[in-house]
Design a protein around this motif. Structure first.
Motif, PDB file in Angstrom:
ATOM      1  N   ASN A 127      -7.382 -15.810   6.140  1.00 17.85           N
ATOM      2  CA  ASN A 127      -8.426 -15.991   7.020  1.00 17.85           C
ATOM      3  C   ASN A 127      -9.636 -15.177   6.510  1.00 17.85           C
ATOM      4  O   ASN A 127      -9.546 -14.505   5.648  1.00 17.85           O
ATOM      5  N   ASP A 128     -10.908 -15.151   6.952  1.00 22.95           N
ATOM      6  CA  ASP A 128     -12.037 -14.435   6.511  1.00 22.95           C
ATOM      7  C   ASP A 128     -11.645 -12.786   6.695  1.00 22.95           C
ATOM      8  O   ASP A 128     -12.192 -12.271   5.604  1.00 22.95           O
ATOM      9  N   VAL A 129     -11.183 -12.449   7.730  1.00 23.19           N
ATOM     10  CA  VAL A 129     -10.980 -10.983   7.931  1.00 23.19           C
ATOM     11  C   VAL A 129      -9.977 -10.584   6.696  1.00 23.19           C
ATOM     12  O   VAL A 129     -10.245  -9.748   6.097  1.00 23.19           O
ATOM     13  N   GLN A 130      -8.769 -11.339   6.658  1.00 26.23           N
ATOM     14  CA  GLN A 130      -7.807 -10.810   5.537  1.00 26.23           C
ATOM     15  C   GLN A 130      -8.320 -11.048   4.268  1.00 26.23           C
ATOM     16  O   GLN A 130      -8.167 -10.030   3.595  1.00 26.23           O
ATOM     17  N   THR A 131      -9.308 -11.972   3.969  1.00 26.36           N
ATOM     18  CA  THR A 131      -9.822 -12.077   2.689  1.00 26.36           C
ATOM     19  C   THR A 131     -10.981 -10.731   2.565  1.00 26.36           C
ATOM     20  O   THR A 131     -10.665 -10.522   1.182  1.00 26.36           O
ATOM     21  N   SER A 132     -11.613 -10.344   3.263  1.00 25.79           N
ATOM     22  CA  SER A 132     -12.341  -9.217   3.331  1.00 25.79           C
ATOM     23  C   SER A 132     -11.483  -7.986   2.771  1.00 25.79           C
ATOM     24  O   SER A 132     -11.830  -6.984   2.042  1.00 25.79           O
ATOM     25  N   ILE A 133     -10.326  -7.987   3.570  1.00 25.99           N
ATOM     26  CA  ILE A 133      -9.782  -6.745   3.240  1.00 25.99           C
ATOM     27  C   ILE A 133      -8.823  -6.772   1.796  1.00 25.99           C
ATOM     28  O   ILE A 133      -8.942  -6.019   1.129  1.00 25.99           O
ATOM     29  N   LEU A 134      -8.608  -8.046   1.396  1.00 25.84           N
ATOM     30  CA  LEU A 134      -8.138  -8.228  -0.019  1.00 25.84           C
ATOM     31  C   LEU A 134      -9.270  -7.916  -0.946  1.00 25.84           C
ATOM     32  O   LEU A 134      -8.766  -7.155  -2.122  1.00 25.84           O
ATOM     33  N   HIS A 135     -10.591  -8.315  -0.668  1.00 24.04           N
ATOM     34  CA  HIS A 135     -11.513  -7.778  -1.546  1.00 24.04           C
ATOM     35  C   HIS A 135     -11.733  -6.158  -1.968  1.00 24.04           C
ATOM     36  O   HIS A 135     -11.744  -5.734  -2.653  1.00 24.04           O
ATOM     37  N   THR A 136     -11.314  -5.432  -0.556  1.00 22.32           N
ATOM     38  CA  THR A 136     -11.231  -4.186  -0.666  1.00 22.32           C
ATOM     39  C   THR A 136     -10.133  -3.664  -1.433  1.00 22.32           C
ATOM     40  O   THR A 136     -10.378  -2.697  -2.295  1.00 22.32           O
ATOM     41  N   LEU A 137      -9.155  -4.155  -1.173  1.00 22.44           N
ATOM     42  CA  LEU A 137      -8.071  -3.569  -2.020  1.00 22.44           C
ATOM     43  C   LEU A 137      -8.092  -3.879  -3.701  1.00 22.44           C
ATOM     44  O   LEU A 137      -7.742  -2.989  -4.305  1.00 22.44           O
ATOM     45  N   PHE A 138      -8.696  -4.855  -3.849  1.00 22.59           N
ATOM     46  CA  PHE A 138      -9.029  -5.231  -5.395  1.00 22.59           C
ATOM     47  C   PHE A 138     -10.111  -4.236  -5.824  1.00 22.59           C
ATOM     48  O   PHE A 138     -10.106  -3.631  -6.841  1.00 22.59           O
ATOM     49  N   LYS A 139     -11.090  -3.897  -4.885  1.00 19.59           N
ATOM     50  CA  LYS A 139     -12.139  -2.888  -5.395  1.00 19.59           C
ATOM     51  C   LYS A 139     -11.626  -1.626  -5.570  1.00 19.59           C
ATOM     52  O   LYS A 139     -12.008  -0.996  -6.487  1.00 19.59           O
ATOM     53  N   LEU A 140     -10.604  -1.245  -4.690  1.00 20.30           N
ATOM     54  CA  LEU A 140      -9.772   0.031  -4.841  1.00 20.30           C
ATOM     55  C   LEU A 140      -9.030  -0.012  -5.956  1.00 20.30           C
ATOM     56  O   LEU A 140      -9.107   1.074  -6.962  1.00 20.30           O
ATOM     57  N   ALA A 141      -8.484  -0.832  -6.351  1.00 15.26           N
ATOM     58  CA  ALA A 141      -7.554  -1.192  -7.516  1.00 15.26           C
ATOM     59  C   ALA A 141      -8.647  -0.959  -8.921  1.00 15.26           C
ATOM     60  O   ALA A 141      -8.207  -0.338  -9.950  1.00 15.26           O
ATOM     61  N   ASP A 142      -9.593  -1.732  -8.764  1.00 10.27           N
ATOM     62  CA  ASP A 142     -10.506  -1.919 -10.085  1.00 10.27           C
ATOM     63  C   ASP A 142     -11.255  -0.587 -10.053  1.00 10.27           C
ATOM     64  O   ASP A 142     -11.406  -0.046 -11.230  1.00 10.27           O
ATOM     65  N   ASP A 143     -11.686  -0.056  -8.961  1.00 12.82           N
ATOM     66  CA  ASP A 143     -12.351   1.429  -9.017  1.00 12.82           C
ATOM     67  C   ASP A 143     -11.513   2.497  -9.776  1.00 12.82           C
ATOM     68  O   ASP A 143     -11.765   3.338 -10.562  1.00 12.82           O
ATOM     69  N   GLU A 144     -10.335   2.363  -9.345  1.00  8.76           N
ATOM     70  CA  GLU A 144      -9.237   3.571  -9.800  1.00  8.76           C
ATOM     71  C   GLU A 144      -8.421   3.156 -10.921  1.00  8.76           C
ATOM     72  O   GLU A 144      -7.527   4.094 -11.340  1.00  8.76           O
ATOM     73  N   GLY A 145      -8.583   2.052 -11.447  1.00  9.51           N
ATOM     74  CA  GLY A 145      -7.783   1.520 -12.783  1.00  9.51           C
ATOM     75  C   GLY A 145      -6.563   1.164 -12.533  1.00  9.51           C
ATOM     76  O   GLY A 145      -5.574   1.508 -13.363  1.00  9.51           O
ATOM     77  N   LEU A 146      -6.308   0.811 -11.252  1.00  2.00           N
ATOM     78  CA  LEU A 146      -4.682   0.587 -11.081  1.00  2.00           C
ATOM     79  C   LEU A 146      -4.698  -0.933 -11.293  1.00  2.00           C
ATOM     80  O   LEU A 146      -5.242  -1.945 -11.185  1.00  2.00           O
ATOM     81  N   LEU A 147      -3.948  -1.055 -12.276  1.00  2.45           N
ATOM     82  CA  LEU A 147      -3.173  -2.374 -13.024  1.00  2.45           C
ATOM     83  C   LEU A 147      -2.360  -3.264 -11.985  1.00  2.45           C
ATOM     84  O   LEU A 147      -1.270  -2.735 -11.702  1.00  2.45           O
ATOM     85  N   LEU A 148      -2.819  -4.584 -11.688  1.00  4.09           N
ATOM     86  CA  LEU A 148      -2.169  -5.393 -10.725  1.00  4.09           C
ATOM     87  C   LEU A 148      -1.994  -6.317 -11.600  1.00  4.09           C
ATOM     88  O   LEU A 148      -2.544  -7.300 -11.749  1.00  4.09           O
ATOM     89  N   LEU A 149      -0.386  -6.570 -12.021  1.00  4.50           N
ATOM     90  CA  LEU A 149       0.072  -7.327 -12.979  1.00  4.50           C
ATOM     91  C   LEU A 149       0.633  -8.582 -12.366  1.00  4.50           C
ATOM     92  O   LEU A 149       0.616  -9.655 -12.531  1.00  4.50           O
ATOM     93  N   ASP A 150       1.580  -8.198 -11.619  1.00  3.36           N
ATOM     94  CA  ASP A 150       2.534  -9.031 -10.885  1.00  3.36           C
ATOM     95  C   ASP A 150       2.526  -9.039  -9.285  1.00  3.36           C
ATOM     96  O   ASP A 150       1.943  -8.214  -8.925  1.00  3.36           O
ATOM     97  N   PHE A 151       3.515  -9.712  -8.746  1.00  2.00           N
ATOM     98  CA  PHE A 151       3.694  -9.612  -7.421  1.00  2.00           C
ATOM     99  C   PHE A 151       4.104  -8.115  -6.743  1.00  2.00           C
ATOM    100  O   PHE A 151       3.676  -8.063  -5.604  1.00  2.00           O
ATOM    101  N   LYS A 152       4.815  -7.497  -7.423  1.00  2.33           N
ATOM    102  CA  LYS A 152       5.271  -6.295  -6.943  1.00  2.33           C
ATOM    103  C   LYS A 152       4.310  -5.228  -7.001  1.00  2.33           C
ATOM    104  O   LYS A 152       4.105  -4.340  -5.973  1.00  2.33           O
ATOM    105  N   ASP A 153       3.168  -5.420  -7.847  1.00  2.30           N
ATOM    106  CA  ASP A 153       1.950  -4.453  -7.952  1.00  2.30           C
ATOM    107  C   ASP A 153       1.022  -4.548  -6.713  1.00  2.30           C
ATOM    108  O   ASP A 153       0.803  -3.677  -5.957  1.00  2.30           O
TER     109      ASP A 153
END
Length: 493
Positions: A127-153
């Motif tokens: 939903n919209d709230v969960q989607t906004s949180i997922l965007h925040t998580l990706f921003k955190l990973a992108d900013d900090e250089g965390l590689l999200l490669l597969d599901f366990k990441d």
């Protein structure tokens, strides 16, 4: 300007798209059983003969006959006699087989980071709230250089955010734990459905679709008979591929012929329950990608399956017969007829109901980019084998097999976040021991009057200091955050 021969009118006139106008995109539509698959097959063969690689999604599993030369049959001879046509030059075409699950072709993989939050949220049906949180998580990973490669990441990142929901670095806010739990549940569901097999390395490199054999362009055939059973994954896969095309290929301007052409079957699933934001991004990609030498052709039952904003950009149209038994279908028929250029000698709406198998209404762009008047035609015969062919070697390209067959598992977010979790646990245990020692000392000394409380921000705990120190060191090691394109996928810098 050179034209393909896709169809023929009763007066002997041939029809087909202009070579230079193929990257103006197109539509192949019609009711089930009216001949869309054969039309697409003939179109793909014509492109291959001109040295243009193609990408085709095989939903029903009956398109793997490209590399087998066709042969005559009584039915074919009878149809060609009606068209006053000779037998086609039966021949084979070079094919590269792909399959997201690696069963009937080389596996196609991408990474979580590559897919991005916009498409992943669609896949997970957030939903919209969960989607906004997922965007925040990706921003955190992108900013900090965390590689999200597969599901366990991505699962490790959600766990990390849950454990540190109120102590993330400034700029990310406080994350709702209930929403994080919902995201984790969806990830677990899709992992059980083997959707996780699509994510990982070696990630697909789009350039590997471009290949040639004796002057013929490679036909990249994706077996989607199993993939199609999961409509959400199927549509997200096509959207991701569309984004990858846009982000990978450079600007080329107007070419004499397209660099590559993609055929997306069952295209209505792409736009099913699509958000306005995502639809707007798709519209931009379709509009801009033609200047990169890429042609996109949607294959579906009715033109009304495609949103008007996208449909208006599809210049080359092949419309097979439609069936109208209900009020909704009658309305769709009228709308489909209105999408063709008027021919004073043809009742388009009536013709759509009368078209038999192998017949179609066509309107292609001329050399000036203007839609030609609509014509009623018969589709010609392909040169390769019809239907499914048994015993095809789907893994004969040894170099690509060595590259993609076995998954890789390098250090990524899972390992990094496991490291910080271990350090945080150690800090937490050390803090407990320190508290015990302080308690013993306080009990052994007389109590003093409590010092007045200081105003201001509460000092970080030992665990928070460890977490922030870890993230800070990541940012320094990477140097810059990752950049994302129109559909949220990673830019190919």
């Amino acid at each position: 300007m050179e034209k393909f021969r896709i169809a023929k009118k009763s007066n002997g006139t041939y029809f087909g798209p202009c070579l230079e106008m193929i990257n103006r995109h197109g539509l192949i539509s019609g009711a089930t059983g009216t001949g869309k698959t054969i039309t697409m097959k003939l179109f793909v063969e014509s492109l291959s003969q001109k040295g243009i690689p193609t990408f085709v999604v095989d939903v029903k599993g009956d398109l793997n006959g490209f590399e087998i030369a066709g042969k005559s049959s009584d039915k074919l001879v009878k149809r060609l006699e009606m068209l006053a046509e000779n037998l086609p030059d039966f021949q084979s075409f070079p094919v590269q087989y792909w399959d997201l699950f690696g069963e009937n072709g080389l596996p196609i993989r991408t990474t979580i980071s590559d897919m991005g939050p916009l498409l992943l949220s669609r896949l997970l049906d957030l939903n919209d709230v969960q989607t906004s949180i997922l965007h925040t998580l990706f921003k955190l990973a992108d900013d900090e250089g965390l590689l999200l490669l597969d599901f366990k990441d991505i699962k490790a990142l959600v766990d990390f955010a849950y454990a540190n929901s109120t102590s993330l670095p400034e700029g990310y806010g406080s994350l709702n734990k209930a929403s994080l739990s919902a995201i984790m549940r969806q990830l677990n569901v899709f992992e059980q459905q083997k959707v996780s097999d699509f994510f990982g390395e070696q990630a697909l490199e789009i350039e590997d679709f471009i290949g040639f054999d004796e002057g013929k362009g490679f036909i990249n055939l994706v077996d989607a008979s199993k993939l199609f059973m999961n409509p959400k994954l199927y549509s997200t896969f096509l959207l991701w591929l569309l984004s990858e095309l846009y982000e990978t290929f450079p600007e080329e301007g107007d070419l004499e012929q397209p660099k590559m052409v993609f055929f997306f079957d069952e295209a209505h699933l792409i736009f099913d329950k699509i958000s306005p934001v995502l639809l707007n991004q798709i519209e931009q990609v379709v509009r801009l990608i033609r200047s990169k030498g890429i042609g996109i052709y949607f294959v579906t039952q009715s033109p009304t399956d495609i949103p008007d904003s996208v449909l208006g950009q599809l210049g080359n149209r092949i419309q097979h017969g439609l069936r109208a038994y209900t009020a909704k279908e009658i309305k769709q028929l009228k709308l489909a007829a209105q999408g063709f250029r008027v021919n004073p000698e043809l009742d388009i709406e009536k013709a759509l109901l009368e078209l038999g198998v192998g017949e179609a209404l066509v309107s292609f762009l001329d050399e000036k980019g203007v839609p030609e008047v609509t014509e009623r035609v018969q589709i010609l015969a392909p040169s390769s084998a019809f239907g499914h062919v048994d015993g095809v070697d789907c893994f004969k390209n040894l170099s690509l097999k060595a590259k993609y067959q076995l998954p890789l598992d390098r250090e990524s977010a899972f390992e990094k976040l496991h490291e910080v979790a271990s350090k945080a646990n150690s800090a937490r245990d050390k803090g407990k021991d320190t508290d015990k020692d302080i308690g013993k000392k306080e009990s052994a000394t007389p109590k003093k009057q409590a010092a007045p409380k200081r105003r201001g921000r509460k000092p970080d705990t030992m665990v928070e200091k460890v977490t922030k120190s870890f993230l800070s060191s990541l940012g320094r090691s990477v140097g810059s955050s990752l950049a994302r394109g129109l559909l949220g996928t990673l830019k190919k810098l």
